[in-house]
Design a protein around this motif. Structure first.
Motif, PDB file in Angstrom:
ATOM      1  N   TYR A  38      30.152 -32.149 -24.575  1.00 42.41           N
ATOM      2  CA  TYR A  38      29.077 -32.791 -25.335  1.00 42.41           C
ATOM      3  C   TYR A  38      28.236 -31.765 -26.096  1.00 42.41           C
ATOM      4  CZ  TYR A  38      29.975 -37.379 -23.294  1.00 42.41           C
ATOM      5  OH  TYR A  38      30.544 -38.582 -22.957  1.00 42.41           O
ATOM      6  N   CYS A  39      27.916 -30.649 -25.472  1.00 43.13           N
ATOM      7  CA  CYS A  39      27.087 -29.634 -26.140  1.00 43.13           C
ATOM      8  C   CYS A  39      27.814 -29.058 -27.350  1.00 43.13           C
ATOM      9  CB  CYS A  39      26.727 -28.504 -25.175  1.00 43.13           C
ATOM     10  SG  CYS A  39      25.599 -29.003 -23.855  1.00 43.13           S
ATOM     11  N   ALA A  40      29.106 -28.785 -27.195  1.00 36.39           N
ATOM     12  CA  ALA A  40      29.871 -28.158 -28.275  1.00 36.39           C
ATOM     13  C   ALA A  40      29.999 -29.063 -29.491  1.00 36.39           C
ATOM     14  CB  ALA A  40      31.252 -27.756 -27.766  1.00 36.39           C
ATOM     15  N   SER A  41      29.718 -30.358 -29.317  1.00 35.52           N
ATOM     16  CA  SER A  41      29.788 -31.255 -30.463  1.00 35.52           C
ATOM     17  C   SER A  41      28.629 -31.026 -31.425  1.00 35.52           C
ATOM     18  CB  SER A  41      29.799 -32.713 -29.988  1.00 35.52           C
ATOM     19  OG  SER A  41      28.567 -33.050 -29.369  1.00 35.52           O
ATOM     20  N   CYS A  42      27.561 -30.382 -30.954  1.00 34.32           N
ATOM     21  CA  CYS A  42      26.384 -30.127 -31.802  1.00 34.32           C
ATOM     22  C   CYS A  42      26.096 -28.646 -31.997  1.00 34.32           C
ATOM     23  CB  CYS A  42      25.149 -30.791 -31.200  1.00 34.32           C
ATOM     24  SG  CYS A  42      25.226 -32.587 -31.136  1.00 34.32           S
ATOM     25  N   HIS A  43      26.388 -27.834 -30.996  1.00 29.94           N
ATOM     26  CA  HIS A  43      26.049 -26.412 -31.070  1.00 29.94           C
ATOM     27  C   HIS A  43      26.858 -25.654 -30.023  1.00 29.94           C
ATOM     28  CE1 HIS A  43      23.739 -27.324 -27.479  1.00 29.94           C
ATOM     29  NE2 HIS A  43      23.014 -28.210 -28.157  1.00 29.94           N
ATOM     30  N   ALA A  44      26.689 -24.340 -29.991  1.00 30.07           N
ATOM     31  CA  ALA A  44      27.393 -23.534 -28.997  1.00 30.07           C
ATOM     32  C   ALA A  44      26.959 -23.929 -27.590  1.00 30.07           C
ATOM     33  CB  ALA A  44      27.126 -22.052 -29.232  1.00 30.07           C
ATOM     34  N   TYR A  45      27.898 -23.915 -26.666  1.00 27.37           N
ATOM     35  CA  TYR A  45      27.608 -24.270 -25.276  1.00 27.37           C
ATOM     36  C   TYR A  45      26.619 -23.282 -24.669  1.00 27.37           C
ATOM     37  CZ  TYR A  45      28.337 -24.048 -20.207  1.00 27.37           C
ATOM     38  OH  TYR A  45      28.144 -23.978 -18.856  1.00 27.37           O
ATOM     39  N   PRO A  46      25.470 -23.764 -24.145  1.00 28.39           N
ATOM     40  CA  PRO A  46      24.497 -22.855 -23.518  1.00 28.39           C
ATOM     41  C   PRO A  46      24.742 -22.726 -22.018  1.00 28.39           C
ATOM     42  CG  PRO A  46      23.490 -24.993 -23.872  1.00 28.39           C
ATOM     43  CD  PRO A  46      24.923 -25.115 -24.319  1.00 28.39           C
ATOM     44  N   SER A  47      24.936 -21.520 -21.561  1.00 40.24           N
ATOM     45  CA  SER A  47      25.133 -21.290 -20.135  1.00 40.24           C
ATOM     46  C   SER A  47      23.867 -21.646 -19.357  1.00 40.24           C
ATOM     47  CB  SER A  47      25.475 -19.815 -19.899  1.00 40.24           C
ATOM     48  OG  SER A  47      25.373 -19.487 -18.527  1.00 40.24           O
ATOM     49  N   PRO A  48      24.005 -22.191 -18.137  1.00 41.87           N
ATOM     50  CA  PRO A  48      22.819 -22.488 -17.318  1.00 41.87           C
ATOM     51  C   PRO A  48      21.958 -21.249 -17.061  1.00 41.87           C
ATOM     52  CG  PRO A  48      24.755 -23.552 -16.395  1.00 41.87           C
ATOM     53  CD  PRO A  48      25.241 -22.649 -17.489  1.00 41.87           C
ATOM     54  N   SER A  49      22.558 -20.074 -17.120  1.00 32.86           N
ATOM     55  CA  SER A  49      21.831 -18.835 -16.831  1.00 32.86           C
ATOM     56  C   SER A  49      20.780 -18.497 -17.879  1.00 32.86           C
ATOM     57  CB  SER A  49      22.818 -17.670 -16.722  1.00 32.86           C
ATOM     58  OG  SER A  49      23.466 -17.447 -17.962  1.00 32.86           O
ATOM     59  N   PHE A 114      24.853 -30.094 -12.592  1.00 31.16           N
ATOM     60  CA  PHE A 114      25.481 -28.803 -12.874  1.00 31.16           C
ATOM     61  C   PHE A 114      24.447 -27.766 -13.289  1.00 31.16           C
ATOM     62  CE2 PHE A 114      27.198 -26.203 -16.450  1.00 31.16           C
ATOM     63  CZ  PHE A 114      27.889 -25.279 -15.674  1.00 31.16           C
ATOM     64  N   TYR A 115      23.597 -28.118 -14.247  1.00 33.87           N
ATOM     65  CA  TYR A 115      22.606 -27.148 -14.731  1.00 33.87           C
ATOM     66  C   TYR A 115      21.599 -26.783 -13.648  1.00 33.87           C
ATOM     67  CZ  TYR A 115      24.089 -26.810 -19.571  1.00 33.87           C
ATOM     68  OH  TYR A 115      24.804 -26.521 -20.704  1.00 33.87           O
ATOM     69  N   VAL A 116      21.122 -27.778 -12.891  1.00 30.30           N
ATOM     70  CA  VAL A 116      20.142 -27.505 -11.838  1.00 30.30           C
ATOM     71  C   VAL A 116      20.749 -26.633 -10.734  1.00 30.30           C
ATOM     72  CG1 VAL A 116      18.731 -28.558 -10.042  1.00 30.30           C
ATOM     73  CG2 VAL A 116      18.777 -29.564 -12.318  1.00 30.30           C
ATOM     74  N   ALA A 117      22.023 -26.858 -10.426  1.00 32.14           N
ATOM     75  CA  ALA A 117      22.680 -26.071  -9.381  1.00 32.14           C
ATOM     76  C   ALA A 117      22.947 -24.636  -9.815  1.00 32.14           C
ATOM     77  CB  ALA A 117      23.991 -26.752  -8.965  1.00 32.14           C
ATOM     78  N   GLU A 118      23.315 -24.457 -11.067  1.00 31.72           N
ATOM     79  CA  GLU A 118      23.767 -23.144 -11.525  1.00 31.72           C
ATOM     80  C   GLU A 118      22.665 -22.278 -12.139  1.00 31.72           C
ATOM     81  OE1 GLU A 118      26.881 -21.911 -11.129  1.00 31.72           O
ATOM     82  OE2 GLU A 118      27.316 -23.707  -9.949  1.00 31.72           O
ATOM     83  N   ALA A 119      21.587 -22.882 -12.607  1.00 30.95           N
ATOM     84  CA  ALA A 119      20.538 -22.115 -13.290  1.00 30.95           C
ATOM     85  C   ALA A 119      19.713 -21.314 -12.294  1.00 30.95           C
ATOM     86  CB  ALA A 119      19.635 -23.063 -14.083  1.00 30.95           C
ATOM     87  N   PRO A 120      19.156 -20.185 -12.712  1.00 34.05           N
ATOM     88  CA  PRO A 120      18.286 -19.396 -11.827  1.00 34.05           C
ATOM     89  C   PRO A 120      16.923 -20.070 -11.681  1.00 34.05           C
ATOM     90  CG  PRO A 120      18.314 -18.434 -14.019  1.00 34.05           C
ATOM     91  CD  PRO A 120      19.322 -19.561 -14.043  1.00 34.05           C
ATOM     92  N   ASN A 121      16.191 -19.705 -10.638  1.00 34.60           N
ATOM     93  CA  ASN A 121      14.840 -20.228 -10.474  1.00 34.60           C
ATOM     94  C   ASN A 121      13.908 -19.684 -11.557  1.00 34.60           C
ATOM     95  OD1 ASN A 121      15.318 -21.823  -8.135  1.00 34.60           O
ATOM     96  ND2 ASN A 121      15.311 -19.954  -6.892  1.00 34.60           N
ATOM     97  N   ALA A 122      14.161 -18.459 -11.967  1.00 37.93           N
ATOM     98  CA  ALA A 122      13.360 -17.829 -13.027  1.00 37.93           C
ATOM     99  C   ALA A 122      14.223 -16.815 -13.746  1.00 37.93           C
ATOM    100  CB  ALA A 122      12.121 -17.156 -12.441  1.00 37.93           C
ATOM    101  N   LEU A 123      13.900 -16.529 -14.983  1.00 39.37           N
ATOM    102  CA  LEU A 123      14.630 -15.516 -15.737  1.00 39.37           C
ATOM    103  C   LEU A 123      14.114 -14.132 -15.379  1.00 39.37           C
ATOM    104  CD1 LEU A 123      14.830 -17.115 -19.313  1.00 39.37           C
ATOM    105  CD2 LEU A 123      16.496 -17.237 -17.457  1.00 39.37           C
ATOM    106  N   LEU A 124      14.995 -13.168 -15.431  1.00 41.29           N
ATOM    107  CA  LEU A 124      14.594 -11.783 -15.192  1.00 41.29           C
ATOM    108  C   LEU A 124      13.751 -11.285 -16.360  1.00 41.29           C
ATOM    109  CD1 LEU A 124      17.983 -10.329 -13.866  1.00 41.29           C
ATOM    110  CD2 LEU A 124      15.950 -10.913 -12.514  1.00 41.29           C
TER     111      LEU A 124
END
Length: 511
Positions: A38-49, A114-124
């Protein structure tokens, strides 16, 4: 028997756990596959990270749901609120918010999981950077416009031909000019803030007005023409979708200059070409929303000027349109593709490593979106030209809010130095909103600062010889987006915020 039953119970428990773990893994895999699709239909796929969990869950994914036709999300976000009937009609025509869901509730929940499981709690935080050195050979001069205490400078442009400085402010929707004698004059009225200045011919200039600085799908932008010889000031094009950049270029090599303009838009937009500068004709339209800047260069070395363009809205990318001649261009070919949170803001096509090939200098730090958190991947980058349309990242300097980078040989030592600005509230060292990078060769740059850069918030910048002494000066325009940003400057002890900061290159006087 008890031991057997106990063994069966433990075995059943282990079996159930294994089943649950596998089910969760399958669920996350399903979410990833759906997101990539679905994301690739509009833009580059954004990683959860790329973003924290909370930002994905509470800010970005609800917006995605609304854009995919989820009526509950549209109602919750109030996507039609605070919009005129005209803009609502435009967005409905563009199909921005579909009237029916394009993804099932279960499938979208899998994407969220998927995004909630794979994303970090905060960015470095950003990586530790080289400490800047003091910038010598530049003298800072403050320019104030009477009656404007909280500047919203949308344009600073050096007119080397007459040693003038053009300034536009979004507070007054007014265009000003500072002449060589430091006198400030008000120019005839314009319909909205000016964004870009273009020299068309000797004493003939164009100014682009954006219509609305805030995101909008209304076509309120315009192009004005000033002819000093004829003492004329005319609006030559109007009803443009948030235009931000334009150039004159003879693309057909027929002796007639064509006019190219970037209509940034919001959900719509394009790169338009008016052949032979005929504003009454129907323009050629290329690309799409977010057209930010264009450069002309013979990328495939066939003797015809090609168009390289940066698109910053949604599907962020740098693309080339190869010139086939006779006003015809090949389909868009993407040179670099970025995630939609990359925040691309500006680029230049320059030979930065002196190998005879045109490289890409890109700033990415636009953070005015649904995920305005400090991003470690924002900053300034050089992508080296490897030939055959291949560009590879060769230099990166992390900088929150990176807004613009311009390359010129300021010290006239034969290589290209960099002048950069960053638009960000919480920099620990506000003087680093402007950074000068001295080129040491082999893509090694030494950052340098000047203390006066802490006096404002710089959103606009231009370079050129403003004082006619033969070297390149730098001009910065301050933009306090709202009362809070202006108040923060006052809290830092800045009594008066300059509309413009002129950095005069006094290299010749010092040596």
């Amino acid at each position: 028997m008890a031991l057997i039953r106990k063994g069966l119970t433990i075995g059943f428990f282990i079996s159930q756990c294994s089943f649950t773990v596998q089910a969760q893994a399958d669920r996350l895999l399903k979410g990833r596959v759906l997101a990539e699709s679905y994301c690739a239909s509009c833009h580059a796929y954004p990683s959860p990270s790329l973003l924290p969990k909370g930002v994905w869950k509470n800010q970005v994914l609800p917006q995605m749901a609304a854009l995919m036709g989820d009526q509950a999300a549209q109602d919750s976000l109030g996507v039609w609120e605070d919009k005129t009937e005209e803009e609502i009609a435009v967005q409905k025509k563009l199909g921005v918010y579909p009237s029916f869901s394009q993804v099932s509730t279960d499938d979208f929940q899998a994407i969220i999981d998927f995004y909630v499981a794979e994303a970090p709690n905060a960015l470095l935080p950003q990586k530790t950077k080289e400490s800047p050195e003091p910038l010598h050979h530049f003298t800072a001069k403050k320019l104030f416009i009477e009656g404007i205490k909280s500047p919203k400078t949308s344009l600073v442009a050096i007119n080397e031909e007459r040693r003038e400085l053009f300034i536009s402010d979004a507070t007054t929707n007014q265009l000003y000019v500072k002449d060589r004698n430091d006198e400030l004059f008000t120019l005839p009225s314009i319909n909205s803030p000016a964004i870009h200045f273009i020299k068309k011919a000797p004493n003939v200039y164009n100014f682009i007005t954006i219509g609305s600085i805030a995101p909008s799908d209304l076509s309120q932008g315009a192009v004005y023409e000033m002819d000093l010889m004829a003492n004329a000031w005319n609006r030559v094009i109007d009803q443009l979708g948030r235009p931000v950049y334009g150039i004159w270029e003879d693309l057909e090599k027929d002796g007639k200059a064509d006019f190219l303009i970037c209509n940034y838009g919001h959900n719509g937009g394009n790169l338009s070409i008016y052949r032979d500068g005929d504003f009454s004709s129907t323009p050629i339209q290329l690309g799409g929303a977010g057209a930010r800047k264009i450069e002309i260069g013979d990328i495939n070395r066939d003797g015809k000027p090609d168009i390289v363009a940066l698109f910053c809205q949604g599907r962020e990318r740098v693309s080339v349109f190869y010139n086939k001649g006779n006003g015809q261009f090949d389909n868009e070919q993407v040179l670099l593709s970025f995630s939609p949170v990359m925040g691309s803001s500006y680029f230049e096509l320059q030979d930065l490593n002196a190998d005879g090939e045109l490289d890409l200098l890109i700033s990415n730090g636009d953070n005015w979106d649904y995920s305005s958190v400090p991003k470690p991947y924002h900053g300034f980058r050089i992508y080296e030209n490897r030939g055959n349309g291949v560009f590879e990242e060769a230099w990166f300097y992390p900088q929150y809010g990176a807004a613009k980078a311009m390359a010129l040989d300021f010290d006239e030592d034969g290589d290209l130095d960099l002048a950069t600005i960053a638009f960000y509230d919480e920099l620990e060292n506000p003087e680093q909103q402007f950074l000068f990078f001295e080129n040491k060769g082999k893509l090694i740059f030494t950052p340098k600062v000047i203390p006066e850069a802490a006096l404002g918030k710089w959103l606009t910048m231009d370079v050129g010889d403003i004082d006619g002494d033969g070297d390149q000066d730098i001009v910065l325009g301050s933009y306090a987006h709202n009362t809070l940003e202006y108040t923060k400057l006052l809290i830092r002890g800045i009594d008066e915020v300059p509309n413009v900061l002129i950095l005069e290159n006094n290299r010749y006087q010092k040596e």
